[in-house]
Design a protein around this motif. Structure first.
Motif, PDB file in Angstrom:
ATOM      1  N   LEU A  20      62.472  93.073  45.629  1.00  0.00           N
ATOM      2  CA  LEU A  20      61.693  93.760  44.660  1.00  0.00           C
ATOM      3  C   LEU A  20      60.083  93.422  44.786  1.00  0.00           C
ATOM      4  O   LEU A  20      59.208  94.435  44.469  1.00  0.00           O
ATOM      5  CB  LEU A  20      62.414  93.359  43.517  1.00  0.00           C
ATOM      6  N   ALA A  23      58.886  95.206  48.076  1.00  0.00           N
ATOM      7  CA  ALA A  23      58.913  96.508  47.647  1.00  0.00           C
ATOM      8  C   ALA A  23      57.693  97.156  46.907  1.00  0.00           C
ATOM      9  O   ALA A  23      57.019  97.940  47.149  1.00  0.00           O
ATOM     10  CB  ALA A  23      60.197  97.225  46.970  1.00  0.00           C
ATOM     11  N   LYS A  24      57.295  96.258  45.640  1.00  0.00           N
ATOM     12  CA  LYS A  24      56.353  96.661  44.910  1.00  0.00           C
ATOM     13  C   LYS A  24      54.740  96.653  46.072  1.00  0.00           C
ATOM     14  O   LYS A  24      54.303  97.441  45.849  1.00  0.00           O
ATOM     15  CB  LYS A  24      56.090  95.613  43.903  1.00  0.00           C
ATOM     16  N   HIS A  27      54.829  99.374  48.179  1.00  0.00           N
ATOM     17  CA  HIS A  27      54.591 100.866  47.377  1.00  0.00           C
ATOM     18  C   HIS A  27      53.111 100.813  47.432  1.00  0.00           C
ATOM     19  O   HIS A  27      52.356 101.917  47.344  1.00  0.00           O
ATOM     20  CB  HIS A  27      55.334 100.768  46.102  1.00  0.00           C
ATOM     21  N   ARG A  28      52.543  99.775  46.856  1.00  0.00           N
ATOM     22  CA  ARG A  28      51.013  99.532  46.627  1.00  0.00           C
ATOM     23  C   ARG A  28      50.315 100.113  47.758  1.00  0.00           C
ATOM     24  O   ARG A  28      49.282 100.854  47.725  1.00  0.00           O
ATOM     25  CB  ARG A  28      50.626  98.240  45.781  1.00  0.00           C
ATOM     26  N   GLN A  67      57.292 107.140  45.796  1.00  0.00           N
ATOM     27  CA  GLN A  67      58.060 106.228  44.885  1.00  0.00           C
ATOM     28  C   GLN A  67      58.422 105.334  45.171  1.00  0.00           C
ATOM     29  O   GLN A  67      58.849 104.974  46.412  1.00  0.00           O
ATOM     30  CB  GLN A  67      58.764 107.103  43.901  1.00  0.00           C
ATOM     31  N   ARG A  68      58.635 104.050  44.208  1.00  0.00           N
ATOM     32  CA  ARG A  68      59.251 102.806  44.697  1.00  0.00           C
ATOM     33  C   ARG A  68      60.698 102.922  45.152  1.00  0.00           C
ATOM     34  O   ARG A  68      61.107 102.422  46.235  1.00  0.00           O
ATOM     35  CB  ARG A  68      59.325 101.988  43.590  1.00  0.00           C
ATOM     36  N   LYS A  69      61.353 104.028  44.665  1.00  0.00           N
ATOM     37  CA  LYS A  69      62.773 104.375  45.398  1.00  0.00           C
ATOM     38  C   LYS A  69      62.688 104.629  46.848  1.00  0.00           C
ATOM     39  O   LYS A  69      63.497 104.360  47.353  1.00  0.00           O
ATOM     40  CB  LYS A  69      63.419 105.515  44.489  1.00  0.00           C
ATOM     41  N   ILE A  71      60.189 103.421  48.877  1.00  0.00           N
ATOM     42  CA  ILE A  71      60.439 102.079  49.629  1.00  0.00           C
ATOM     43  C   ILE A  71      61.683 101.332  49.698  1.00  0.00           C
ATOM     44  O   ILE A  71      62.075 100.732  50.604  1.00  0.00           O
ATOM     45  CB  ILE A  71      58.835 101.122  48.900  1.00  0.00           C
TER      46      ILE A  71
END
Length: 150
Positions: A20, A23-24, A27-28, A67-69, A71
């Motif tokens: 996670l 992923a964050k 995403h950034r 969106q995070r989803k 990634i």
């Protein structure tokens, strides 16, 4: 009947937290205005077929829609799973799983790193120029060897 809790500090939770966090960060980076930060992630999204029928320049222009989803789905596909749900289940239920081995190496790799479309291509470059090739999905990156301070 509820499932007994094993606590928050289990190896499974640590692996999930790592995924996670990665992923964050991805995403950034994907949404960043900085092309050196966003393009490697956008290439991975296209290579994993998370986004289909879109060119890299078009995805860059539409990067704020990522969106995070997306990634998480990309990371699941790169790990050989059909979707994030299946990947998450495996991480939670199989303590021996080692997801995202490359993430720790890349976290301390610094910048710039050289990206390739395949691991063999990166290995050839590393053999000639030095560095450590690391597979990232279908792509690869070569990070320079770093001196460790004692």
């Amino acid at each position: 009947m509820t499932k007994p809790s094993r606590g928050l500090n289990t190896p499974e939770n640590d692996r999930l937290k790592l995924i996670l966090r990665v992923a964050k960060s991805l995403h950034r980076a994907a949404r960043s205005d900085s092309r050196p930060h966003s393009l490697p992630v956008l290439r991975r999204l296209i290579a994993s077929e998370t986004f289909r029928h879109i060119s890299l320049p078009e995805l860059y222009r539409q990067r704020m829609t990522i969106q995070r989803k997306h990634i998480l789905h990309m990371l699941a596909l790169e790990a050989g799973h059909l979707n994030w749900s299946d990947y998450k289940k495996k991480v939670e239920t199989q303590p021996e799983a080692q997801p995202l081995d490359y993430s720790l190496a890349l976290k301390h790799a610094g910048y710039p790193n050289i990206w390739f479309t395949s691991l063999p291509e990166a290995e050839r470059y590393a053999a000639a120029q030095g560095g450590q090739p690391i597979a990232v999905g279908k792509q690869a990156v070569v990070i320079p060897f770093q001196e460790r301070a004692c």
